[in-house]
Design a protein around this motif. Structure first.
Motif, mmCIF file in Angstrom:
data_model
loop_
_atom_site.group_PDB
_atom_site.id
_atom_site.type_symbol
_atom_site.label_atom_id
_atom_site.label_comp_id
_atom_site.label_asym_id
_atom_site.label_seq_id
_atom_site.Cartn_x
_atom_site.Cartn_y
_atom_site.Cartn_z
ATOM 1 N N TYR A 101 48.315 45.683 29.912
ATOM 2 C CA TYR A 101 47.279 44.661 29.959
ATOM 3 C C TYR A 101 47.115 44.258 31.418
ATOM 4 C CZ TYR A 101 50.873 40.929 30.227
ATOM 5 O OH TYR A 101 51.917 40.124 30.594
ATOM 6 N N LEU A 102 46.034 43.575 31.742
ATOM 7 C CA LEU A 102 45.723 43.207 33.123
ATOM 8 C C LEU A 102 45.818 41.703 33.305
ATOM 9 C CD1 LEU A 102 42.604 45.506 33.698
ATOM 10 C CD2 LEU A 102 45.004 46.008 34.203
ATOM 11 N N GLU A 103 46.190 41.294 34.510
ATOM 12 C CA GLU A 103 46.296 39.875 34.838
ATOM 13 C C GLU A 103 45.448 39.617 36.081
ATOM 14 O OE1 GLU A 103 50.114 37.363 34.321
ATOM 15 O OE2 GLU A 103 50.109 37.994 36.423
ATOM 16 N N LEU A 104 44.612 38.591 36.026
ATOM 17 C CA LEU A 104 43.750 38.235 37.154
ATOM 18 C C LEU A 104 44.297 36.969 37.802
ATOM 19 C CD1 LEU A 104 41.229 38.635 38.886
ATOM 20 C CD2 LEU A 104 39.929 37.344 37.165
ATOM 21 N N SER A 105 44.812 37.106 39.028
ATOM 22 C CA SER A 105 45.380 35.973 39.759
ATOM 23 C C SER A 105 44.317 35.375 40.668
ATOM 24 C CB SER A 105 46.590 36.425 40.584
ATOM 25 O OG SER A 105 47.596 36.956 39.742
ATOM 26 N N THR A 106 44.109 34.079 40.526
ATOM 27 C CA THR A 106 43.046 33.393 41.271
ATOM 28 C C THR A 106 43.639 32.454 42.314
ATOM 29 O OG1 THR A 106 42.935 31.762 39.479
ATOM 30 C CG2 THR A 106 41.383 33.591 39.399
ATOM 31 N N LYS A 107 42.783 31.801 43.045
ATOM 32 C CA LYS A 107 43.142 31.028 44.237
ATOM 33 C C LYS A 107 44.094 29.876 43.941
ATOM 34 C CE LYS A 107 40.052 28.212 45.807
ATOM 35 N NZ LYS A 107 38.776 27.721 46.364
ATOM 36 N N ASP A 108 45.118 29.764 44.789
ATOM 37 C CA ASP A 108 45.958 28.576 44.814
ATOM 38 C C ASP A 108 45.252 27.563 45.705
ATOM 39 O OD1 ASP A 108 47.793 26.578 45.336
ATOM 40 O OD2 ASP A 108 49.484 27.934 45.673
ATOM 41 N N THR A 117 33.504 32.854 49.393
ATOM 42 C CA THR A 117 34.075 34.195 49.513
ATOM 43 C C THR A 117 35.080 34.456 48.395
ATOM 44 O OG1 THR A 117 33.768 34.243 51.910
ATOM 45 C CG2 THR A 117 35.448 35.699 50.990
ATOM 46 N N TRP A 118 35.912 33.474 48.106
ATOM 47 C CA TRP A 118 36.890 33.616 47.024
ATOM 48 C C TRP A 118 36.196 33.799 45.680
ATOM 49 C CZ3 TRP A 118 42.206 33.754 46.311
ATOM 50 C CH2 TRP A 118 42.982 33.720 47.483
ATOM 51 N N TYR A 165 45.427 35.322 50.918
ATOM 52 C CA TYR A 165 44.258 35.949 51.520
ATOM 53 C C TYR A 165 43.256 36.495 50.512
ATOM 54 C CZ TYR A 165 47.516 39.842 50.824
ATOM 55 O OH TYR A 165 48.427 40.728 50.292
ATOM 56 N N GLY A 166 43.563 36.464 49.207
ATOM 57 C CA GLY A 166 42.573 36.969 48.265
ATOM 58 C C GLY A 166 43.097 37.091 46.853
ATOM 59 N N PRO A 167 42.197 37.130 45.855
ATOM 60 C CA PRO A 167 42.590 37.282 44.456
ATOM 61 C C PRO A 167 43.098 38.696 44.182
ATOM 62 C CG PRO A 167 40.222 37.431 44.633
ATOM 63 C CD PRO A 167 40.725 37.079 46.011
ATOM 64 N N GLU A 220 33.225 35.071 45.086
ATOM 65 C CA GLU A 220 32.642 36.417 45.012
ATOM 66 C C GLU A 220 33.722 37.463 44.738
ATOM 67 O OE1 GLU A 220 30.329 39.730 47.809
ATOM 68 O OE2 GLU A 220 30.731 37.722 48.603
ATOM 69 N N ALA A 221 34.850 37.360 45.461
ATOM 70 C CA ALA A 221 35.929 38.322 45.291
ATOM 71 C C ALA A 221 36.504 38.259 43.874
ATOM 72 C CB ALA A 221 37.031 38.052 46.321
ATOM 73 N N THR A 222 36.690 37.045 43.373
ATOM 74 C CA THR A 222 37.279 36.869 42.041
ATOM 75 C C THR A 222 36.377 37.438 40.955
ATOM 76 O OG1 THR A 222 38.444 34.873 42.785
ATOM 77 C CG2 THR A 222 38.187 35.176 40.400
ATOM 78 N N GLU A 223 35.090 37.155 41.035
ATOM 79 C CA GLU A 223 34.174 37.644 40.006
ATOM 80 C C GLU A 223 34.040 39.167 40.053
ATOM 81 O OE1 GLU A 223 32.911 36.035 37.378
ATOM 82 O OE2 GLU A 223 34.363 34.594 38.156
ATOM 83 N N THR A 224 34.096 39.734 41.261
ATOM 84 C CA THR A 224 34.043 41.192 41.375
ATOM 85 C C THR A 224 35.255 41.818 40.683
ATOM 86 O OG1 THR A 224 32.848 41.050 43.475
ATOM 87 C CG2 THR A 224 33.950 43.130 42.978
#
Length: 658
Positions: A436-443, A453-454, A482-484, A456-460
């Motif tokens: 399964y996949l895990e999407l880590s987002t901004k702290d 920018t965050w 530095y990024g999701p 856009e990167a997260t939704e992509t």
């Protein structure tokens, strides 16, 4: 007595019920033994909670995540009561639920002995049978300090009241808002048996604890800080039924048999010598074979996918990590600097990405070169605390199969999609198939770059992950500064979850390093950077595979793919000739020419988890054949030598398990 209207939610069902004033959650779910708490307005409540007009109430099953936490935390209270009944001088620390169990910390004069744990468990069983009631009451700070005057660690926790959360488990005790104490009351007399500072909720009574077992004890610093006193921690586990407890204990026994540290020693694959240091492994010849095969296959597949290999040094001037931001955000995980070159600080590298940026920036780049995929087996060093170092899975020195991809904004989505597909396919090649996949987002407290920018990167990344058709789990605040990132989580042969590959989208490091390429219109543009580690680290992936296969690697990875076992000394030379022909085909074949009897040689091969045993006696020699004995004990006799070698080659090339 006035009526009270409440709404009960069960999954998608909604039931409106009219009850009298003073009705409790326990009254609403009377006779439903598996209901242990209620959720009201998102907050967990004891079943003793008196419902209020207009409230929406959701029952909490004991087998749910929240239900299990309540069961285990209640069992931790029973354990703490048992400890203080048997060891009255013991001072209480904290006792939170954890994955599959619970623990409680105690300040005692000497460590607990295994016999002590047996006595504590027996006393717990007695307390459980008494059916003591868990009773919540709100107290003032002053009252709590007076009641708990003999508990110094609880007094410290009272001072933490109002803090939102604590990584050390203290939030289980105090949390935010009002301060509460839970009393364990005798069901017949109502007399106080024991009490503890606690936020709750808890089970109604100790009889709601169906099955538990104490597992072990260990030393632990108070609230996880080395500056604090050393306490004794007792671990236990609790489950909604005796069958589930039994299944869990069987699972633990199987996991212990598969422990990569144990197998690494038994199979002579690797060691972590004290003379070198904790978290720093050496690979022995047989482990070296497995590692080399893993790396060689990975290298081949990367070359097929258009990656280019680079190499970078193990140390660098500190200014590079100042530029990348790692000294601001990651210094605690780095080894202390070395003073060289007239006072210049040098650091062992904790990651490879800043050096790969310098390779990209070594000369001008054109859009025609993009995407540029740089790949390295790069050894890095991270200063892990001694308490978290664990064999090869949490090491201080390890080698990442590290790639950094530089592409245009327009190429970004397709490159991420291609990269994730490549990652999953390669993991499947090594025998891992349940993902399964895990999407880590901004702290929100630890990031660089703009919110836009965050986003856009997260939704992509989200769209790319969803295309795989796998379960996607959110990990709020879990991204690097530095990024999701997308993390590939895999389940092994006994159902444990391991984090494998990570894919991180980064707009920020190219900005910090002022990376540019020349676009088709002649303008200078900023590339997008994708960080990607497929194994995570070779050492950790080695450990995961070792445990997944329980040491019985498929033939293509096995250090010895076949061992020749002669029935008698007269057949040794024949099998040595067989081995020589097999080696010409690239196979790893040995012959056991020892003085041991044949049955012991077979047992030795089984113990070494060799995929094939090649047996030869008089009849085999006369017919130019051999017999195969497989791991499961089955046997195939009279196989002509050329066919036997062809079969071995086929199994290795197809990378199948036998």
């Amino acid at each position: 007595m006035s009526d009270v209207r409440v709404i009960i939610h069960r999954d998608s069902e909604r039931e409106e019920r009219v009850v009298t004033t003073g009705t409790t959650a326990a009254d609403l779910f009377a006779g439903e033994r598996t209901i242990v708490a209620a959720r009201i307005a998102g907050e967990l409540k004891d079943l003793a909670y008196v419902v209020v007009d207009g409230e929406e109430i959701e029952p909490v099953e004991i087998s749910s995540k929240d239900g299990l936490d309540i069961l285990r935390h209640s069992t931790a209270h029973v354990m703490a009561q048992a400890v203080q009944e048997l060891f009255p001088e013991a001072k209480l620390g904290i006792g939170p639920p954890v994955k599959d169990g619970f623990y409680y910390d105690f300040d005692v004069e000497k460590p607990f002995h295994p016999d002590d744990l047996k006595a504590i468990e027996k006393r717990m069983q007695e307390i459980q049978k008494r059916g003591q009631k868990f009773s919540r009451r709100v107290v003032t700070d002053e009252a709590a300090r007076e009641e708990l005057a003999d508990e110094p660690y609880k007094l410290e926790l009272i001072g933490l009241k109002g803090s939102a959360s604590h990584d050390d488990g203290a939030d289980v005790e105090v949390g935010a808002g009002e301060l509460t104490i839970y009393d364990n009351l005798d069901p017949k007399t109502g007399e106080l048996c024991w009490r503890d500072l606690c936020r709750g909720p808890h089970l109604p009574t100790t009889r709601f604890i169906p099955a538990f077992k104490l597992m072990r004890n260990a030393a632990a610093y108070w609230r996880g800080s080395e500056k604090n006193p050393m306490l004794q921690r007792i671990y236990g586990t609790a489950w909604p039924s005796k069958d589930e407890l039994k299944a869990h204990l069987e699972f633990l026994a199987e996991a212990e048999k598969r422990d990569h540290r144990k197998l690494g020693s038994e199979l002579d694959l690797f060691s972590i010598p004290d003379e070198i240091g904790s978290g720093l492994a050496v690979f022995h010849p047989r482990g070296g074979i497995i590692r080399r095969v893993m790396e060689d296959y990975s290298r081949k597949r990367h070359e097929e996918e258009g990656y280019e290999f680079v190499y970078t040094p193990h140390a660098t001037k500190g200014a590079l990590f100042e530029k990348s931001g790692h000294l601001d955000w990651y210094a605690d995980g780095m080894y202390p600097p070395m003073q060289l070159d007239a006072g210049t600080d040098y650091y062992l590298k904790p990651m490879n990405c800043p050096m790969h940026n310098l390779i990209f920036d070594a000369r001008g780049r054109s859009y025609r070169e993009l995407p540029l995929r740089l790949f390295e087996f790069g050894t890095v060093y991270r200063y892990e605390k001694s308490g978290v170092v664990h064999g090869l899975t949490r090491a201080r020195g390890f080698t990442q199969d590290d790639a950094h991809i530089y592409c245009t904004r327009e190429q970004m989505a397709e490159e991420l999609d291609t990269t994730l597909t490549f990652v999953l396919d390669l993991l499947r090649d090594y025998g891992l198939n349940d993902f399964y996949l895990e999407l880590s987002t901004k702290d929100p407290e630890k990031f660089v770059g703009s919110d836009e920018t965050w986003e856009e990167a997260t939704e992509t990344l989200r769209k790319v992950a969803e295309k795989q058709g796998l379960e996607l789990v959110a990990d709020p605040g879990g991204a690097a500064f530095y990024g999701p990132k997308i993390s590939v989580q895999t389940r092994d042969a006994i159902g444990r979850t391991w984090q494998m590959s990570t894919i991180q989208l980064d707009f920020n490091l190219p900005e910090r390093f002022d990376l540019e390429y020349t676009a088709a219109d002649g303008t200078k543009q900023r590339p997008v950077m994708i960080h990607r580690a497929l194994f995570g680290s070779i050492e950790r992936f080695f450990a995961v595979l070792l445990e997944h296969y329980a040491g019985a690697f498929p033939a293509w990875l096995a250090p010895v793919q076949a061992v020749g076992i002669p029935i008698g000394d007269a057949h040794v030379e024949y099998l040595q000739e067989f081995a020589a022909e097999a080696k010409k085909k690239g196979l790893r074949v040995e012959v056991d020419a020892s003085s041991d009897r044949m049955q012991k040689k077979i047992r030795n091969a089984q113990k070494s988890k060799v995929p094939f045993m090649v047996i030869a006696g008089d009849e085999d020699v006369a017919n130019g054949a051999v017999s195969f004995r497989y791991r499961d004990g089955s046997q195939e006799n009279g196989i002509p030598v050329d066919q036997a070698i062809a079969k071995l080659v086929d199994v290795v090339e197809r990378r199948v398990q036998v």
